[in-house]
Design a protein around this motif. Structure first.
Motif, PDB file in Angstrom:
ATOM      1  N   HIS A 189      25.205  26.700 -40.107  1.00  0.00           N
ATOM      2  CA  HIS A 189      25.032  25.248 -40.058  1.00  0.00           C
ATOM      3  C   HIS A 189      23.639  24.872 -39.558  1.00  0.00           C
ATOM      4  O   HIS A 189      23.065  23.866 -40.000  1.00  0.00           O
ATOM      5  CB  HIS A 189      26.108  24.613 -39.193  1.00  0.00           C
ATOM      6  CG  HIS A 189      27.433  24.501 -39.870  1.00  0.00           C
ATOM      7  ND1 HIS A 189      28.478  25.356 -39.614  1.00  0.00           N
ATOM      8  CD2 HIS A 189      27.889  23.637 -40.819  1.00  0.00           C
ATOM      9  CE1 HIS A 189      29.517  25.025 -40.369  1.00  0.00           C
ATOM     10  NE2 HIS A 189      29.183  23.992 -41.114  1.00  0.00           N
ATOM     11  N   ALA A 190      23.091  25.675 -38.638  1.00  0.00           N
ATOM     12  CA  ALA A 190      21.735  25.405 -38.161  1.00  0.00           C
ATOM     13  C   ALA A 190      20.736  25.519 -39.303  1.00  0.00           C
ATOM     14  O   ALA A 190      19.781  24.740 -39.394  1.00  0.00           O
ATOM     15  CB  ALA A 190      21.379  26.362 -37.028  1.00  0.00           C
TER      16      ALA A 190
ATOM     17  N   LEU B  25      21.844  18.063 -33.393  1.00  0.00           N
ATOM     18  CA  LEU B  25      22.756  18.990 -34.063  1.00  0.00           C
ATOM     19  C   LEU B  25      22.182  20.400 -34.101  1.00  0.00           C
ATOM     20  O   LEU B  25      22.891  21.379 -33.832  1.00  0.00           O
ATOM     21  CB  LEU B  25      23.002  18.519 -35.502  1.00  0.00           C
ATOM     22  CG  LEU B  25      24.245  17.687 -35.801  1.00  0.00           C
ATOM     23  CD1 LEU B  25      24.263  17.332 -37.284  1.00  0.00           C
ATOM     24  CD2 LEU B  25      25.519  18.406 -35.416  1.00  0.00           C
ATOM     25  N   GLU B  26      20.902  20.506 -34.458  1.00  0.00           N
ATOM     26  CA  GLU B  26      20.260  21.822 -34.509  1.00  0.00           C
ATOM     27  C   GLU B  26      20.346  22.508 -33.147  1.00  0.00           C
ATOM     28  O   GLU B  26      20.666  23.699 -33.054  1.00  0.00           O
ATOM     29  CB  GLU B  26      18.795  21.676 -34.939  1.00  0.00           C
ATOM     30  CG  GLU B  26      18.066  22.988 -35.124  1.00  0.00           C
ATOM     31  CD  GLU B  26      18.456  23.720 -36.403  1.00  0.00           C
ATOM     32  OE1 GLU B  26      17.852  24.764 -36.691  1.00  0.00           O
ATOM     33  OE2 GLU B  26      19.366  23.257 -37.123  1.00  0.00           O
ATOM     34  N   TYR B  27      20.056  21.746 -32.124  1.00  0.00           N
ATOM     35  CA  TYR B  27      20.110  22.300 -30.763  1.00  0.00           C
ATOM     36  C   TYR B  27      21.516  22.815 -30.456  1.00  0.00           C
ATOM     37  O   TYR B  27      21.689  23.930 -29.965  1.00  0.00           O
ATOM     38  CB  TYR B  27      19.702  21.213 -29.769  1.00  0.00           C
ATOM     39  CG  TYR B  27      19.491  21.704 -28.353  1.00  0.00           C
ATOM     40  CD1 TYR B  27      18.275  22.242 -27.957  1.00  0.00           C
ATOM     41  CD2 TYR B  27      20.504  21.612 -27.401  1.00  0.00           C
ATOM     42  CE1 TYR B  27      18.071  22.685 -26.668  1.00  0.00           C
ATOM     43  CE2 TYR B  27      20.307  22.058 -26.105  1.00  0.00           C
ATOM     44  CZ  TYR B  27      19.085  22.586 -25.740  1.00  0.00           C
ATOM     45  OH  TYR B  27      18.890  23.031 -24.458  1.00  0.00           O
ATOM     46  N   ALA B  28      22.525  22.010 -30.754  1.00  0.00           N
ATOM     47  CA  ALA B  28      23.903  22.393 -30.434  1.00  0.00           C
ATOM     48  C   ALA B  28      24.355  23.592 -31.270  1.00  0.00           C
ATOM     49  O   ALA B  28      24.972  24.531 -30.748  1.00  0.00           O
ATOM     50  CB  ALA B  28      24.839  21.209 -30.654  1.00  0.00           C
ATOM     51  N   TYR B  29      24.079  23.576 -32.561  1.00  0.00           N
ATOM     52  CA  TYR B  29      24.487  24.703 -33.413  1.00  0.00           C
ATOM     53  C   TYR B  29      23.882  26.013 -32.919  1.00  0.00           C
ATOM     54  O   TYR B  29      24.546  27.065 -32.917  1.00  0.00           O
ATOM     55  CB  TYR B  29      24.052  24.457 -34.855  1.00  0.00           C
ATOM     56  CG  TYR B  29      24.931  23.510 -35.645  1.00  0.00           C
ATOM     57  CD1 TYR B  29      26.327  23.560 -35.530  1.00  0.00           C
ATOM     58  CD2 TYR B  29      24.377  22.588 -36.525  1.00  0.00           C
ATOM     59  CE1 TYR B  29      27.131  22.697 -36.267  1.00  0.00           C
ATOM     60  CE2 TYR B  29      25.177  21.721 -37.260  1.00  0.00           C
ATOM     61  CZ  TYR B  29      26.550  21.778 -37.125  1.00  0.00           C
ATOM     62  OH  TYR B  29      27.346  20.932 -37.861  1.00  0.00           O
ATOM     63  N   LEU B  30      22.628  25.979 -32.511  1.00  0.00           N
ATOM     64  CA  LEU B  30      21.978  27.202 -32.057  1.00  0.00           C
ATOM     65  C   LEU B  30      22.583  27.724 -30.758  1.00  0.00           C
ATOM     66  O   LEU B  30      22.602  28.931 -30.522  1.00  0.00           O
ATOM     67  CB  LEU B  30      20.475  26.964 -31.897  1.00  0.00           C
ATOM     68  CG  LEU B  30      19.712  26.782 -33.218  1.00  0.00           C
ATOM     69  CD1 LEU B  30      18.311  26.246 -32.965  1.00  0.00           C
ATOM     70  CD2 LEU B  30      19.659  28.084 -34.002  1.00  0.00           C
ATOM     71  N   GLN B  31      23.094  26.831 -29.925  1.00  0.00           N
ATOM     72  CA  GLN B  31      23.679  27.286 -28.661  1.00  0.00           C
ATOM     73  C   GLN B  31      25.047  27.937 -28.856  1.00  0.00           C
ATOM     74  O   GLN B  31      25.530  28.646 -27.963  1.00  0.00           O
ATOM     75  CB  GLN B  31      23.810  26.112 -27.666  1.00  0.00           C
ATOM     76  CG  GLN B  31      22.525  25.341 -27.417  1.00  0.00           C
ATOM     77  CD  GLN B  31      21.283  26.197 -27.359  1.00  0.00           C
ATOM     78  OE1 GLN B  31      21.257  27.226 -26.672  1.00  0.00           O
ATOM     79  NE2 GLN B  31      20.236  25.792 -28.079  1.00  0.00           N
TER      80      GLN B  31
ATOM     81  N   ALA C 225      24.509  26.056 -20.348  1.00  0.00           N
ATOM     82  CA  ALA C 225      25.134  26.713 -21.492  1.00  0.00           C
ATOM     83  C   ALA C 225      24.168  27.011 -22.632  1.00  0.00           C
ATOM     84  O   ALA C 225      24.579  27.139 -23.779  1.00  0.00           O
ATOM     85  CB  ALA C 225      26.332  25.901 -22.004  1.00  0.00           C
ATOM     86  N   ARG C 226      22.886  27.159 -22.330  1.00  0.00           N
ATOM     87  CA  ARG C 226      21.943  27.578 -23.362  1.00  0.00           C
ATOM     88  C   ARG C 226      22.202  29.026 -23.732  1.00  0.00           C
ATOM     89  O   ARG C 226      22.293  29.903 -22.866  1.00  0.00           O
ATOM     90  CB  ARG C 226      20.498  27.427 -22.868  1.00  0.00           C
ATOM     91  CG  ARG C 226      19.886  26.080 -23.170  1.00  0.00           C
ATOM     92  CD  ARG C 226      18.391  26.074 -22.848  1.00  0.00           C
ATOM     93  NE  ARG C 226      17.664  27.128 -23.553  1.00  0.00           N
ATOM     94  CZ  ARG C 226      17.288  27.064 -24.829  1.00  0.00           C
ATOM     95  NH1 ARG C 226      17.560  25.981 -25.541  1.00  0.00           N
ATOM     96  NH2 ARG C 226      16.644  28.067 -25.383  1.00  0.00           N
ATOM     97  N   PHE C 227      22.286  29.295 -25.005  1.00  0.00           N
ATOM     98  CA  PHE C 227      22.585  30.637 -25.511  1.00  0.00           C
ATOM     99  C   PHE C 227      21.641  31.678 -24.914  1.00  0.00           C
ATOM    100  O   PHE C 227      22.067  32.680 -24.326  1.00  0.00           O
ATOM    101  CB  PHE C 227      22.476  30.626 -27.038  1.00  0.00           C
ATOM    102  CG  PHE C 227      22.892  31.901 -27.718  1.00  0.00           C
ATOM    103  CD1 PHE C 227      24.130  32.005 -28.331  1.00  0.00           C
ATOM    104  CD2 PHE C 227      22.042  33.001 -27.774  1.00  0.00           C
ATOM    105  CE1 PHE C 227      24.514  33.182 -28.973  1.00  0.00           C
ATOM    106  CE2 PHE C 227      22.410  34.172 -28.406  1.00  0.00           C
ATOM    107  CZ  PHE C 227      23.662  34.262 -29.002  1.00  0.00           C
ATOM    108  N   ASN C 228      20.323  31.464 -25.061  1.00  0.00           N
ATOM    109  CA  ASN C 228      19.370  32.484 -24.645  1.00  0.00           C
ATOM    110  C   ASN C 228      19.266  32.624 -23.138  1.00  0.00           C
ATOM    111  O   ASN C 228      18.997  33.717 -22.630  1.00  0.00           O
ATOM    112  CB  ASN C 228      17.995  32.192 -25.255  1.00  0.00           C
ATOM    113  CG  ASN C 228      17.974  32.451 -26.744  1.00  0.00           C
ATOM    114  OD1 ASN C 228      18.532  33.429 -27.227  1.00  0.00           O
ATOM    115  ND2 ASN C 228      17.347  31.558 -27.501  1.00  0.00           N
ATOM    116  N   SER C 229      19.488  31.546 -22.399  1.00  0.00           N
ATOM    117  CA  SER C 229      19.489  31.659 -20.940  1.00  0.00           C
ATOM    118  C   SER C 229      20.719  32.422 -20.462  1.00  0.00           C
ATOM    119  O   SER C 229      20.646  33.192 -19.499  1.00  0.00           O
ATOM    120  CB  SER C 229      19.427  30.281 -20.289  1.00  0.00           C
ATOM    121  OG  SER C 229      18.134  29.706 -20.412  1.00  0.00           O
TER     122      SER C 229
END
Length: 464
Positions: free
Chosen positions: A223-224, A211-217, A410-414
């Motif tokens: 929620h994270a 969940l943490e991984y998904a929320y951050l993306q 679909a990684r946010f930072n990438s």
């Protein structure tokens, strides 16, 4: 056969070799099963097969015994062709992680399971193992139907509710991953409250890591943060299981590093939860990695070097350790190289830093992710792209970000890095595509500064 089942539970080929205590318990159960004896030829064949895995486990290496068991269970499946369970157990062994870039064994295992699925469409093992077989970016799309059906097969099982998110994560389907893990965590909390009141559920903690991984993306920091708070508050668990130990170190590292909170990462501490941490010798590495990156990138050179020394000590110990510790040695070494790169960069050794960062990325690619994790807390390939971008090498950075996105879509930072690198590489159309993808997946109201940057970039007229 009950003792046979106990012996089977201690051999988990997907995620770790048994430790010494598990080997002892499994061997005792296998010997008890053999002593009592099966009542049919088929039962005796199953008992003999698992007995081969535990035989002389004090002296024979895990790989030797695992290969012998694989041959034995394959023989059982051939001897009793109408017994789908033996064939499924054999396919499970083929689905175990490997560094083979062709995924030959995984494809073989998936083919076996796919052939059985029409015969037993509601068999939870078939669907579960198929998800493991395809838990790789090049293969994940093939398991999407299985992922979407699994939760309906076993709706009361926290792990069954979680497992589809392995595939959703590989495909960057963040909302589906979130839904899957919310349901899993809720089911796990209910079971823990019923069976072990006053404890946190290890299954819930495992779901919270995903969940943490998904929320951050998707830039959902609110929620994270809630996930982070729940993780750091957990101290006692319903079961001493390594997935909980991993989540307890991974979630704080993700929360700080993904949001570029370098000082927060540098200040992280190891969790104080009541778990047998001696069984998880790799766990501190994640915290030390976050500390090193955070300190190096916030100008705390002495603190960074001290954390790197602790990370190196963990890696050296793992390299000498028997399974399951040894299995983490390469992952931790990739983390050490990536972290050392940022210390070198901060000290002005730019060429050495890039070489270290590339070595870390190459090793991480070769090793692959561990099945317990949705992905690296910060992928080494993404970190290499960050460094190249800082060095003004936008074209080279774009290549690394694109490679990172192939491994972790679909990684946010990438996506942010790729958009910036494309823009600086005189590829405005490519930059727009990355910014548009980022905005398409983020939640409304996200306060990440990169969101405002994306909107500003997209307000500019598109190049003809």
């Amino acid at each position: 056969m009950a003792y046979w089942g106990i012996a089977m539970t201690y051999y988990h080929p997907i995620w770790a070799a048994p430790n010494a205590a598990e080997l002892a318990a499994g061997r005792t159960a296998a010997e008890k099963a053999a002593e009592i004896g099966g009542q049919t030829e088929r039962e005796r064949a199953y008992i003999d097969a698992i007995g081969i895995f535990y035989r002389d486990s004090q002296n024979q290496p895990h790989a030797v015994r695992a290969a012998a068991y694989e041959e034995a269970i394959l023989a059982v499946s051939r001897r009793f062709p109408d017994d789908h369970e033996a064939t499924i157990f054999y396919a499970l062994l083929l689905c175990a992680p490997s560094s083979d870039p062709t995924f030959a064994r995984q494809k073989q295992g998936a083919a076996i399971l796919n052939a059985l699925l029409p015969l037993e469409p509601r068999h939870p093992g078939i669907t579960h193992y198929m998800i493991h077989a395809f838990d790789y970016p090049p293969l994940a799309l093939e398991a999407l139907p299985a992922a979407r059906s699994y939760a309906k097969i076993a709706p009361a099982s926290p792990h069954a509710l979680h497992m589809p998110s392995h595939i959703f994560t590989r495909l960057g389907l963040w909302q589906e991953s979130i839904a899957s893990n919310l349901a899993s965590a809720d089911a796990a909390r209910r079971l823990a409250a019923e069976r072990h009141p006053g404890t946190a559920a290890f299954d819930a903690m495992h779901a919270l890591d995903y969940l943490e991984y998904a929320y951050l993306q998707i830039g959902d920091d609110a929620h994270a943060r809630g996930v982070f708070d729940e993780a750091v508050a957990a101290t006692k668990f319903d079961e001493a299981q390594f997935a909980a130990g991993y989540a307890l170190v991974a979630i704080p590292a993700r929360w700080t590093l993904e949001r570029r909170d370098w000082k927060g990462a540098a200040a992280l501490r190891l969790p104080m939860a009541e778990l047998p941490w001696e069984r998880y010798p790799y766990a501190p590495a994640t915290t030390y990695f976050a500390q090193t990156i955070g300190a190096a990138r916030s100008g705390q050179a002495d603190r960074a070097r001290a954390a790197l020394a602790r990370l190196r000590d963990v890696q050296v110990a793992l390299a000498k350790a028997p399974p399951p510790g040894y299995a983490w040695a390469s992952e931790v070494e990739a983390m050490r190289l990536a972290a050392a790169a940022w210390i070198a960069y901060g000290e002005g050794s730019k060429d050495e830093a890039v070489l270290l960062a590339r070595a870390g990325a190459d090793l991480e690619d070769k090793t692959g992710k561990h099945p317990v994790t949705p992905g690296a807390v910060l992928p080494a390939r993404e970190l290499l792209g960050d460094m190249l971008l800082l060095e003004g090498r936008a074209g080279d950075a774009l290549v690394e970000y694109q490679a990172s996105l192939r491994e972790a879509p679909a990684r946010f930072n990438s996506l942010v890095g790729a958009a910036r690198a494309a823009g600086l590489s005189k590829d405005p159309q490519g930059a727009r595509r990355y910014w548009e993808q980022l905005l398409a997946q983020v939640v409304a109201g996200s306060t990440r500064p990169e969101i405002a940057e994306a909107r500003r970039a997209l307000r500019k007229p598109a190049a003809s």
